[in-house]
Motif scaffolding. Structure first.
Motif, short mmCIF file in Angstrom:
data_model
loop_
_atom_site.label_atom_id
_atom_site.label_comp_id
_atom_site.label_asym_id
_atom_site.label_seq_id
_atom_site.Cartn_x
_atom_site.Cartn_y
_atom_site.Cartn_z
N PRO A 1 0.71 6.24 4.88
CA PRO A 1 0.39 7.67 4.99
C PRO A 1 -1.04 7.96 4.53
CG PRO A 1 1.81 7.28 3.11
CD PRO A 1 1.75 5.99 3.86
N LEU A 2 -1.68 8.93 5.17
CA LEU A 2 -3.00 9.40 4.78
C LEU A 2 -2.83 10.70 4.01
CD1 LEU A 2 -6.13 9.02 5.08
CD2 LEU A 2 -5.97 10.57 7.04
N ILE B 1 0.84 -1.18 0.00
CA ILE B 1 0.00 0.00 0.00
C ILE B 1 0.88 1.24 0.00
CG2 ILE B 1 -1.78 1.27 1.24
CD1 ILE B 1 -2.76 -1.33 0.09
N ASP B 2 0.69 2.12 -0.98
CA ASP B 2 1.47 3.36 -1.04
C ASP B 2 0.89 4.43 -0.13
OD1 ASP B 2 3.26 2.35 -3.00
OD2 ASP B 2 1.76 2.73 -4.55
N VAL C 1 -7.91 3.00 8.89
CA VAL C 1 -7.29 2.01 8.00
C VAL C 1 -5.81 2.34 7.78
CG1 VAL C 1 -7.29 1.08 5.66
CG2 VAL C 1 -9.45 1.39 6.88
N ALA C 2 -5.50 3.63 7.61
CA ALA C 2 -4.10 4.03 7.40
C ALA C 2 -3.24 3.67 8.61
CB ALA C 2 -4.04 5.53 7.12
N ALA C 3 -3.80 3.88 9.81
CA ALA C 3 -3.04 3.52 11.01
C ALA C 3 -2.85 2.01 11.10
CB ALA C 3 -3.78 4.04 12.25
N GLN C 4 -3.87 1.26 10.69
CA GLN C 4 -3.76 -0.20 10.74
C GLN C 4 -2.71 -0.70 9.76
OE1 GLN C 4 -7.48 -2.13 9.89
NE2 GLN C 4 -6.68 -4.19 10.18
#
Length: 208
Positions: free
Chosen positions: A175-176, A140-141, A168-171
C-alpha cells in the motif's frame, strides 16, 4: 497592488508559455529519438536491453554498487555492512537502497524532469527506480514519500517523489500511504547536509 499583481500574472504567463514551448520541443525531440531507436545519451543505436539507452551508455551509469546498507551512502568496501557514520550515530532507520549515485547524467535527468516539466523523463526515472530497486529481506508494510509544497506542485504538475513511490509500491504490491505533511519547508537547494536535516526536522511532520 493591482498593477504589481497584474505584472506578476503577465510575467508568469510569459514564463509559462516559454516553459510549455520548451517542454513540447523537448518532448518532440524525445519522441523522435524513440521512434528512430536512438540512444538518449550518445545518439547511438538502441537494442532490446534498455528502452532509451544503448548497452554501452547503460553500463556507464553511476550505479551505487558499493554502499552502506543502512544509509546507502557510497562506501569504499562492499565488505562493510555499515559505514563509520552509521556506527557512531545510527539513523532512525535500518535499511536504505539507492540504485544510483547523484552524478551525471542522473542529476541532469532529475533536473530536466522536475524543473523543465519533461514528462518523458518522468516515466524514464520511474523505469530506472523500479529496475534498480532491491527490496530488503523483511516484509514491506507500506510505501510512503516526501510530499511537495503547493507552489512546486502547481509549477510541475506532479510530485516526482510520489510518482517513484507509486511505482515501487506497485512493484512490491504494497500500500502507498500519505504519512507526512509539510510545514514551512524551505527550498533544499543551496543547503548543506546539516541545514537540510534541520530543514526537514522543522518542516516535515507526521500526518495526524
Amino acid at each position: 497592488v493591482l498593477l504589481i499583481i497584474k505584472g506578476r500574472s503577465m510575467w508568469s504567463t510569459q514564463m509559462a508559455n516559454f516553459d510549455n514551448l520548451w517542454s513540447k520541443s523537448n518532448q518532440q525531440l524525445t519522441d523522435f529519438l524513440i521512434a528512430c531507436s536512438i540512444c538518449e545519451w550518445c545518439a547511438g543505436t538502441l537494442d532490446s536491453s534498455h528502452p532509451f539507452l544503448c548497452r554501452s551508455c547503460c553500463g556507464q551509469l553511476p550505479y551505487n554498487l558499493c554502499a552502506c546498507r543502512q544509509c546507502a551512502e557510497p562506501a569504499q568496501s562492499s565488505l562493510l555492512w555499515r559505514c563509520g557514520q552509521c556506527l557512531q550515530s545510527p539513523p532512525y532507520f535500518d535499511y536504505s537502497n539507492t540504485g544510483y549515485c547523484y552524478l551525471f547524467p542522473i542529476d541532469q535527468w532529475i533536473v530536466r524532469c522536475k524543473d523543465r516539466h519533461s514528462l518523458p523523463w518522468h516515466d524514464r526515472l520511474q523505469y530506472l527506480a523500479s529496475s534498480s530497486y532491491e527490496p530488503p529481506t523483511v516484509a514491506i508494510d507500506a510505501v510512503t514519500f516526501i510530499p511537495s509544497n503547493r507552489v512546486k506542485l502547481l509549477q510541475r504538475g506532479f510530485n516526482l517523489s510520489q510518482s517513484l513511490a507509486t511505482s515501487v509500491a506497485a512493484q512490491l504490491d504494497a500500500p502507498l500511504i500519505h504519512l507526512f505533511t509539510l510545514q514551512h519547508l524551505r527550498d533544499q537547494r543551496g543547503l548543506n547536509l546539516t541545514q537540510r536535516r534541520q530543514n526537514l526536522r522543522h518542516g516535515l511532520q507526521l500526518d495526524q
